[in-house]
Design a protein around this motif. Structure first.
Motif, mmCIF file in Angstrom:
data_model
loop_
_atom_site.group_PDB
_atom_site.id
_atom_site.type_symbol
_atom_site.label_atom_id
_atom_site.label_comp_id
_atom_site.label_asym_id
_atom_site.label_seq_id
_atom_site.Cartn_x
_atom_site.Cartn_y
_atom_site.Cartn_z
ATOM 1 N N VAL A 1 -1.379 2.721 -13.249
ATOM 2 C CA VAL A 1 -1.981 4.196 -13.229
ATOM 3 C C VAL A 1 -2.954 4.708 -13.720
ATOM 4 C CG1 VAL A 1 -1.804 6.182 -12.221
ATOM 5 C CG2 VAL A 1 0.094 4.271 -11.380
ATOM 6 N N ALA A 2 -2.979 4.608 -15.109
ATOM 7 C CA ALA A 2 -3.177 4.715 -16.436
ATOM 8 C C ALA A 2 -4.585 4.043 -16.210
ATOM 9 C CB ALA A 2 -2.485 5.178 -17.648
ATOM 10 N N LEU A 3 -4.431 2.700 -16.499
ATOM 11 C CA LEU A 3 -5.244 2.303 -16.000
ATOM 12 C C LEU A 3 -6.638 2.267 -15.354
ATOM 13 C CD1 LEU A 3 -4.177 -1.362 -17.818
ATOM 14 C CD2 LEU A 3 -5.568 0.201 -19.210
ATOM 15 N N VAL A 4 -5.903 2.677 -14.095
ATOM 16 C CA VAL A 4 -7.004 2.273 -12.815
ATOM 17 C C VAL A 4 -7.349 3.637 -13.117
ATOM 18 C CG1 VAL A 4 -5.783 3.115 -10.358
ATOM 19 C CG2 VAL A 4 -5.337 1.196 -11.480
ATOM 20 N N THR A 5 -6.585 4.991 -13.287
ATOM 21 C CA THR A 5 -7.460 5.830 -13.606
ATOM 22 C C THR A 5 -8.649 5.943 -14.266
ATOM 23 O OG1 THR A 5 -5.009 7.284 -12.557
ATOM 24 C CG2 THR A 5 -6.709 8.210 -13.758
ATOM 25 N N LEU A 6 -7.983 5.534 -15.534
ATOM 26 C CA LEU A 6 -9.543 5.430 -16.650
ATOM 27 C C LEU A 6 -10.902 4.676 -15.619
ATOM 28 C CD1 LEU A 6 -10.643 5.794 -19.160
ATOM 29 C CD2 LEU A 6 -9.141 3.584 -20.291
ATOM 30 N N GLY A 7 -10.400 3.327 -15.307
ATOM 31 C CA GLY A 7 -11.462 2.375 -14.912
ATOM 32 C C GLY A 7 -12.033 3.167 -13.524
ATOM 33 N N PHE B 1 9.800 6.643 -5.702
ATOM 34 C CA PHE B 1 10.037 8.125 -6.144
ATOM 35 C C PHE B 1 9.926 7.493 -7.837
ATOM 36 C CE2 PHE B 1 14.130 9.723 -3.608
ATOM 37 C CZ PHE B 1 13.070 10.652 -2.878
ATOM 38 N N ILE B 2 10.347 6.370 -7.678
ATOM 39 C CA ILE B 2 9.495 5.498 -9.676
ATOM 40 C C ILE B 2 8.326 5.557 -9.450
ATOM 41 C CG2 ILE B 2 9.717 3.809 -11.069
ATOM 42 C CD1 ILE B 2 12.486 3.055 -10.062
ATOM 43 N N GLY B 3 7.799 5.529 -8.590
ATOM 44 C CA GLY B 3 5.884 5.075 -8.463
ATOM 45 C C GLY B 3 5.886 6.586 -8.383
ATOM 46 N N LEU B 4 6.237 7.910 -7.705
ATOM 47 C CA LEU B 4 5.849 8.818 -7.858
ATOM 48 C C LEU B 4 5.461 9.396 -8.867
ATOM 49 C CD1 LEU B 4 6.739 10.534 -4.331
ATOM 50 C CD2 LEU B 4 4.766 9.929 -4.848
ATOM 51 N N GLY B 5 6.739 8.784 -10.021
ATOM 52 C CA GLY B 5 6.776 9.280 -11.207
ATOM 53 C C GLY B 5 6.104 8.792 -12.899
ATOM 54 N N GLY B 6 5.609 7.387 -12.648
ATOM 55 C CA GLY B 6 4.539 6.969 -13.075
ATOM 56 C C GLY B 6 3.617 7.167 -12.808
ATOM 57 N N GLY C 1 1.043 8.148 -15.771
ATOM 58 C CA GLY C 1 0.055 7.580 -15.766
ATOM 59 C C GLY C 1 -1.411 8.051 -15.683
ATOM 60 N N THR C 2 -1.777 8.976 -14.620
ATOM 61 C CA THR C 2 -2.881 10.055 -14.415
ATOM 62 C C THR C 2 -2.537 10.938 -15.061
ATOM 63 O OG1 THR C 2 -2.610 9.451 -11.615
ATOM 64 C CG2 THR C 2 -4.126 10.927 -12.839
ATOM 65 N N ILE D 1 -6.541 8.404 -7.769
ATOM 66 C CA ILE D 1 -6.624 6.841 -6.701
ATOM 67 C C ILE D 1 -5.596 6.265 -7.725
ATOM 68 C CG2 ILE D 1 -8.105 6.639 -9.455
ATOM 69 C CD1 ILE D 1 -9.323 5.321 -6.067
ATOM 70 N N GLY D 2 -5.372 6.656 -8.783
ATOM 71 C CA GLY D 2 -3.557 6.075 -9.294
ATOM 72 C C GLY D 2 -2.423 5.663 -8.483
ATOM 73 N N PHE D 3 -2.881 6.864 -7.373
ATOM 74 C CA PHE D 3 -1.143 6.986 -6.759
ATOM 75 C C PHE D 3 -1.243 5.400 -5.678
ATOM 76 C CE2 PHE D 3 -1.242 10.907 -8.605
ATOM 77 C CZ PHE D 3 -0.050 11.489 -8.263
ATOM 78 N N ILE D 4 -2.842 5.407 -5.641
ATOM 79 C CA ILE D 4 -2.544 4.213 -4.260
ATOM 80 C C ILE D 4 -2.141 2.891 -4.451
ATOM 81 C CG2 ILE D 4 -4.287 2.450 -3.208
ATOM 82 C CD1 ILE D 4 -6.263 4.727 -2.815
ATOM 83 N N PRO D 5 -2.592 2.352 -6.193
ATOM 84 C CA PRO D 5 -1.412 0.929 -6.781
ATOM 85 C C PRO D 5 0.002 1.733 -7.324
ATOM 86 C CG PRO D 5 -2.878 1.597 -8.270
ATOM 87 C CD PRO D 5 -2.987 2.439 -6.889
ATOM 88 N N GLY D 6 0.100 3.038 -7.918
ATOM 89 C CA GLY D 6 1.363 2.989 -8.101
ATOM 90 C C GLY D 6 2.891 2.976 -7.053
ATOM 91 N N VAL D 7 2.610 4.017 -5.740
ATOM 92 C CA VAL D 7 3.191 4.253 -5.020
ATOM 93 C C VAL D 7 3.345 2.781 -4.540
ATOM 94 C CG1 VAL D 7 4.195 5.197 -3.186
ATOM 95 C CG2 VAL D 7 3.238 6.423 -5.441
ATOM 96 N N LEU D 8 2.445 1.890 -3.969
ATOM 97 C CA LEU D 8 1.677 0.883 -3.104
ATOM 98 C C LEU D 8 2.535 -0.091 -4.068
ATOM 99 C CD1 LEU D 8 0.765 -0.184 -0.530
ATOM 100 C CD2 LEU D 8 -0.893 -0.367 -2.165
ATOM 101 N N ALA D 9 2.032 -0.981 -5.056
ATOM 102 C CA ALA D 9 2.688 -1.773 -5.048
ATOM 103 C C ALA D 9 4.279 -1.336 -5.891
ATOM 104 C CB ALA D 9 2.455 -2.061 -6.860
#
Length: 424
Positions: A27-33, A337-342, A346-347, A390-398
């Motif tokens: 998520v950090a990489l997606v947010t930065l990207g 829950f893990i996806g939301l926390g990460g 990450g954001t 934007i980072g929540f999309i891959p974070g939660v979806l994956a």
């Protein structure tokens, strides 16, 4: 139930720590990207609009066919009347006549014998008092030596030209070019200042001259190579709005039988910008897809390993009457829950890096030496509204996809086999 699941994740770090770290990094990489791509996109649009294309541009149809060579023999005539018509038709726009020109800059020595000649490209703009071109081109900001032209025969040179010509502010240079009618013109200019755009393609051989001075030198009275249109509010720029303006103008003013009739182009019609901007706009979608795929594979494997380790727990839950369907849904809920926390972590990390790059940027001059694109030497990120989510999309979806695929093994487990595992 939610409190129960969250407590379980917090108390058993082996179930949550690795997936949480994976999601946080992704998520950090997606947010930065996202902020990086958005910053580069805005930089390209802004630089091209200010220097070359405008938000829209009006030229003759013949000029349009040879747009890259900027043929002044196919320039617009009667620009004062045309600008008056444009101001009445499009009240939300500002209009600026400009002339692209090129030629040899000559430096003479004793007895006016040429000692150095350098090819240069130039831009003639309105530098009269009250003109918005000075602000639009940031001339006061990019002026590093001397002063802005105060007379029609003064000129600004880029560092590359001044170095190659070996001239200083106050020296005289001679422009050798061709007039609008094809004849050779020779005109003397005084170097009033040095300008540094911070764009490699322009700092090599660019010069800026007053519009009236170039009109006089090239016999282009009341003429211009192009009339550029800018929204009064830069944030108002919209590709769909400019497309509708183009359609209306060309239907009203353009005569297909007259190659010198005015024709409107949008920003995306020029310099291959439509293809470039589409690539940048789609880059984020490709970026997210790649990270969703990579994190999905990683989290899927982590879920399989975690499921093997938790066979005993699943057996006990089945033994006390909990359905396999409910266990499956709770495993997906844990992943969410893990996806939301990460995603939150990450954001925040991605925003921290994006803030740094927005304020300080990265100098990529060495990568742009052979690049003719109007891209700044220092690329900066841009934090926009999408950067925050934007980072929540891959974070939660994956994480959800990983749990959905890996958790299907629950239905394949036999209760009797799970009882045997419990006995061991």
């Amino acid at each position: 139930m939610i409190r129960f699941l969250i407590k379980g994740l917090l108390r058993d770090r082996s179930r949550s720590l690795f997936p949480l770290i994976t999601v946080t990094i992704g998520v950090a990489l997606v947010t930065l990207g996202d902020s990086w791509v958005d910053g580069a996109l805005v930089d390209i649009i802004d630089n091209n609009a200010r220097l070359e294309t405008g938000h829209v541009k009006v030229v003759t149809r013949a000029y349009k066919e040879q747009l890259s060579s900027a043929p002044n023999d196919l320039a617009l005539l009667g620009t004062k009347d045309l600008i008056n018509d444009l101001e009445k038709e499009f009240t939300n726009m500002e209009w600026a006549p400009r002339i692209r020109f090129g030629g040899l800059l000559d430096v003479g020595g004793e007895e006016n014998v040429t000692i150095r000649q350098v090819r240069g490209s130039g831009l003639a703009v309105d530098l009269s008092e009250g003109s918005k071109e000075i602000e639009r081109l940031d001339l006061n900001k990019i002026l590093v030596q001397g002063h802005l032209p105060q007379a029609s025969d003064e000129i600004l040179l880029s560092p590359g030209l001044m170095e190659n010509l070996q001239v200083e502010v106050g020296d005289e240079v001679t422009l050798i070019s061709s007039s609008m009618y094809g004849s050779m013109v020779i005109h003397n200019f005084t170097v009033s200042g040095k300008i540094r755009f911070g764009i490699v393609a322009l700092d090599r051989n660019m010069m800026i001259a007053p519009l009236e001075g170039i009109r006089y030198a090239l016999n282009m009275e009341d003429a211009a190579g192009a009339i550029l249109g800018y929204f009064k509010d830069p944030d108002e720029y919209d590709k769909n709005l400019t497309a509708s303006m183009k359609e209306y103008f060309n239907k009203t003013y353009h005569n297909p039988k007259d190659e010198f009739s005015p024709y409107m182009l949008t920003l995306r019609d020029q310099n291959f910008l439509n293809d470039i901007l589409l690539l940048y706009e789609n880059a984020m979608g490709i970026f997210i897809f790649i990270f969703v795929l990579v994190m999905f594979i990683v989290l899927w494997n982590a879920g399989l390993m975690n499921g093997i380790r938790r066979y005993g727990e699943m057996g006990l839950r089945l033994a006390i009457g909990e359905s396999a369907h409910h266990i499956y849904l709770t495993s997906i809920a844990e992943a969410v829950f893990i996806g939301l926390g990460g995603s939150v972590t990450g954001t925040l990390i991605g925003l921290g890096f994006a803030w740094y790059l927005q304020n300080y940027g990265v100098d990529v001059t060495g990568m742009l030496d052979s690049n003719s694109l109007y891209m700044s030497n220092v690329i900066r990120a841009r934090i926009s509204g999408s950067t925050f989510y934007i980072g929540f999309i891959p974070g939660v979806l994956a994480t959800a996809l990983g749990a959905i695929v890996s958790g299907r093994g629950i239905y394949k487990r036999k209760t009797a086999q799970l009882f045997k595992e419990l006995e061991v």
